[in-house]
Design an enzyme around this catalytic site. Structure first.
Site, PDB file in Angstrom:
ATOM      1  CB  SER A 157      -0.885   0.025   1.248  1.00 30.62           C
ATOM      2  OG  SER A 157      -1.514   1.291   1.359  1.00 30.62           O
ATOM      3  CE1 TYR A 170      -3.450  -1.983   5.202  1.00 29.98           C
ATOM      4  CE2 TYR A 170      -2.757   0.244   4.616  1.00 29.98           C
ATOM      5  CZ  TYR A 170      -3.303  -0.976   4.263  1.00 29.98           C
ATOM      6  OH  TYR A 170      -3.695  -1.198   2.961  1.00 29.98           O
ATOM      7  CB  ALA A 171       2.555   2.206   7.635  1.00 31.49           C
ATOM      8  CB  SER A 173       1.351  -5.097   7.982  1.00 30.96           C
ATOM      9  OG  SER A 173       0.373  -4.277   7.357  1.00 30.96           O
ATOM     10  CE  LYS A 174      -1.584  -4.077   3.060  1.00 34.02           C
ATOM     11  NZ  LYS A 174      -1.936  -5.240   2.229  1.00 34.02           N
ATOM     12  CB  ILE A 202      -8.433   1.602  -4.340  1.00 34.88           C
ATOM     13  CG1 ILE A 202      -6.960   1.535  -4.774  1.00 34.88           C
ATOM     14  CG2 ILE A 202      -9.349   0.921  -5.359  1.00 34.88           C
ATOM     15  CD1 ILE A 202      -6.597   2.269  -6.060  1.00 34.88           C
TER      16      ILE A 202
HETATM   17  N1  NAD Z   1      -8.845   0.116  -0.821  1.00 35.03           N
HETATM   18  C1  NAD Z   1      -7.754   0.843  -0.755  1.00 35.03           C
HETATM   19  O1  NAD Z   1      -7.780   2.079  -0.816  1.00 35.03           O
HETATM   20  C2  NAD Z   1      -6.409   0.149  -0.632  1.00 35.03           C
HETATM   21  C3  NAD Z   1      -5.255   0.945  -0.760  1.00 35.03           C
HETATM   22  C4  NAD Z   1      -4.017   0.344  -0.667  1.00 35.03           C
HETATM   23  C5  NAD Z   1      -3.916  -1.018  -0.450  1.00 35.03           C
HETATM   24  N2  NAD Z   1      -5.054  -1.762  -0.313  1.00 35.03           N
HETATM   25  C6  NAD Z   1      -4.877  -3.191  -0.078  1.00 35.03           C
HETATM   26  O2  NAD Z   1      -5.559  -3.901  -1.104  1.00 35.03           O
HETATM   27  C7  NAD Z   1      -6.069  -5.128  -0.588  1.00 35.03           C
HETATM   28  C8  NAD Z   1      -7.565  -5.205  -0.843  1.00 35.03           C
HETATM   29  O3  NAD Z   1      -8.178  -4.068  -0.263  1.00 35.03           O
HETATM   30  P1  NAD Z   1      -9.754  -3.835  -0.330  1.00 35.03           P
HETATM   31  O4  NAD Z   1      -9.960  -2.395  -0.052  1.00 35.03           O
HETATM   32  O5  NAD Z   1     -10.311  -4.455  -1.524  1.00 35.03           O
HETATM   33  O6  NAD Z   1     -10.183  -4.642   0.989  1.00 35.03           O
HETATM   34  P2  NAD Z   1     -11.601  -5.244   1.433  1.00 35.03           P
HETATM   35  O7  NAD Z   1     -11.691  -5.047   2.900  1.00 35.03           O
HETATM   36  O8  NAD Z   1     -12.714  -4.740   0.588  1.00 35.03           O
HETATM   37  O9  NAD Z   1     -11.412  -6.808   1.127  1.00 35.03           O
HETATM   38  C9  NAD Z   1     -10.455  -7.565   1.826  1.00 35.03           C
HETATM   39  C10 NAD Z   1     -10.855  -9.015   1.741  1.00 35.03           C
HETATM   40  O10 NAD Z   1      -9.896  -9.781   2.500  1.00 35.03           O
HETATM   41  C11 NAD Z   1     -10.604 -10.791   3.172  1.00 35.03           C
HETATM   42  N3  NAD Z   1      -9.870 -11.279   4.351  1.00 35.03           N
HETATM   43  C12 NAD Z   1      -9.629 -10.596   5.497  1.00 35.03           C
HETATM   44  N4  NAD Z   1      -9.026 -11.410   6.382  1.00 35.03           N
HETATM   45  C13 NAD Z   1      -8.875 -12.620   5.775  1.00 35.03           C
HETATM   46  C14 NAD Z   1      -8.333 -13.859   6.189  1.00 35.03           C
HETATM   47  N5  NAD Z   1      -7.826 -14.033   7.416  1.00 35.03           N
HETATM   48  N6  NAD Z   1      -8.348 -14.903   5.328  1.00 35.03           N
HETATM   49  C15 NAD Z   1      -8.872 -14.754   4.081  1.00 35.03           C
HETATM   50  N7  NAD Z   1      -9.412 -13.594   3.629  1.00 35.03           N
HETATM   51  C16 NAD Z   1      -9.416 -12.541   4.478  1.00 35.03           C
HETATM   52  C17 NAD Z   1     -11.909 -10.118   3.591  1.00 35.03           C
HETATM   53  O11 NAD Z   1     -12.904 -11.068   3.931  1.00 35.03           O
HETATM   54  C18 NAD Z   1     -12.242  -9.308   2.353  1.00 35.03           C
HETATM   55  O12 NAD Z   1     -13.034 -10.033   1.449  1.00 35.03           O
HETATM   56  C19 NAD Z   1      -5.681  -5.157   0.887  1.00 35.03           C
HETATM   57  O13 NAD Z   1      -4.488  -5.883   1.036  1.00 35.03           O
HETATM   58  C20 NAD Z   1      -5.473  -3.688   1.213  1.00 35.03           C
HETATM   59  O14 NAD Z   1      -4.601  -3.524   2.301  1.00 35.03           O
HETATM   60  C21 NAD Z   1      -6.282  -1.215  -0.402  1.00 35.03           C
END
Ligand code: NAD
Length: 268
Positions: A157, A170-171, A173-174, A202
Site C-alpha cells: 500500500s 498497517y504501514a 505490515s505493508k 482506491i
Molecule cells: N482500498 C484501498 O484504498 C487500498 C489501498 C491500498 C492497499 N489496499 C490493499 O488492497 C487489498 C484489498 O483491499 P480492499 O480495499 O479491496 O479490501 P476489502 O476489505 O474490501 O477486502 C479484503 C478481503 O480480504 C478478506 N480477508 C480478510 N481477512 C482474511 C483472512 N484471514 N483470510 C482470508 N481472507 C481474508 C476479507 O474477507 C475481504 O473479502 C488489501 O491488502 C489492502 O490492504 C487497499
C-alpha cells in the site's frame, strides 16, 4: 471525482483467451479489489480459485463469474491459519495440477493511534497482512518452481510511504511485504517472478462508505486526489489491470518490483 476532466482514454481491450489454461489463486476475493481482479482474470480465460473467509460473498462472486461464462471455484480459507493455507494449496494442486498465479490481495486496516493500538489488533493486522503472505508464498512457490512458471503477486500500500495518523501498524505490515517480495524474488528461480502491487487510495465500498459526508463530499478522497497527478479516484479496475499485466507471460523479465498504482501520488 470518478473521471479525469479532459482525459480521453481509448476503450480498454480485454482478451478472452489471454489466460486460458492458467490457474489463478486469489485471496481476499470475496469483495473489493480481490473480487474485481478475480473477475478480470476469469473474463480473460483463467480458471480462478477464490480464497476468503466470507463464504456468502465468495458464492456470489463465483456465480457472477460463472454467469458470464467464466471458470471459478472457491475455498473458504482463513489465510492466517498455516494449516488451512496448506490444505487449500494441496487441494488446488490435486484438482488442477498447477498454480500459475498467486494474487495475494486479502488485507485488513484497523485504525488506531500507536499509543492506543491494542496488541491484539497489532497481531491481527500483522497476521493477515504479513504472516499469511509468507504462508501462501511458502506453500505455492515449490509447485511453481517444479513447473518452471509462476507469478506471485502480493499487495502492499502506498500508505506506508506517507501514512495518515492511525495507520502505523498497517504501514509496517505493508512495508514488510516489500522485503518478502525482494527476498523471494532472488530465490524464485527460472520462470517464476515475485512482485507486489502498491495501490494508492482506491474507491472500494468499504473505504468510500466509511468517509462519505452528509453533503456527499469525501474529505479523504479530496485530500488525496489533490496530491495525485491523475485527478480522479483510483478504482478497483485500475488495480485489477495491474495484477493481470504482472501475471501475464510477457512480464517474465520483471521481478522483485513494486508497482505503484496511485495516480502519481507518491511522486510528491
Ligand atoms: N482500498 C484501498 O484504498 C487500498 C489501498 C491500498 C492497499 N489496499 C490493499 O488492497 C487489498 C484489498 O483491499 P480492499 O480495499 O479491496 O479490501 P476489502 O476489505 O474490501 O477486502 C479484503 C478481503 O480480504 C478478506 N480477508 C480478510 N481477512 C482474511 C483472512 N484471514 N483470510 C482470508 N481472507 C481474508 C476479507 O474477507 C475481504 O473479502 C488489501 O491488502 C489492502 O490492504 C487497499
Amino acid at each position: 471525482m470518478d473521471s479525469e476532466i479532459g482525459a480521453n482514454i481509448p476503450t480498454i481491450k480485454v482478451y478472452s483467451d489471454k489466460f486460458s489454461g492458467h490457474v489463478a489463486v486469489l485471496t481476499g476475493a470475496a469483495q473489493g479489489i480481490g473480487a474485481v481482479t478475480a473477475q478480470l482474470f476469469a473474463q480473460q480465460g483463467a480458471q480462478v480459485i477464490l480464497l476468503d473467509i466470507q463464504e456468502e460473498l465468495l458464492r456470489k462472486v463465483q456465480s457472477l463469474i460463472q454467469s458470464r461464462g467464466g471458470k471459478a471455484s472457491y475455498l473458504v480459507c482463513d489465510i492466517t491459519d498455516e494449516r488451512q493455507v496448506h490444505e487449500s494449496v494441496d487441494s488446488i494442486i490435486r484438482q488442477y495440477q498447477r498454480i500459475d498465479v498467486l494474487a495475494n490481495i486479502a488485507g485488513i486496516y484497523l485504525f488506531d493511534l500507536l499509543n492506543n493500538m491494542m496488541t491484539e489488533s497489532y497481531r491481527r493486522m500483522m497476521s493477515v497482512n504479513l504472516d499469511a503472505s509468507f504462508y501462501l508464498t511458502r506453500a505455492v512457490l515449490p509447485h511453481m518452481q517444479r513447473s518452471g512458471y509462476g507469478r506471485i503477486i502480493h499487495t502492499s500500500s502506498s500508505t506506508f510511504q506517507e501514512p495518515e495518523p492511525g495507520l502505523a501498524v498497517y504501514a509496517m505490515s505493508k512495508a514488510a511485504i516489500i522485503g518478502l517480495v525482494r527476498g523471494t524474488s532472488v530465490e524464485a528461480g527460472p520462470g517464476v517472478t515475485v512482485n507486489a502491487v502498491m495501490p494508492g487510495l482506491i474507491k472500494t465500498d468499504q473505504v468510500w462508505n466509511a468517509g462519505v459526508q452528509p453533503d456527499g463530499s469525501h474529505p479523504l478522497f479530496e485530500r488525496v486526489i489533490a496530491k495525485q497527478d491523475v485527478k480522479r479516484c483510483g478504482t478497483r479496475d485500475d488495480v485489477a489491470h495491474t495484477f493481470c499485466f504482472i501475471a501475464s507471460p510477457e512480464a517474465s523479465f520483471i521481478s522483485g518490483q513494486i508497482f505503484d498504482v496511485s495516480g502519481g501520488e507518491t511522486f510528491h
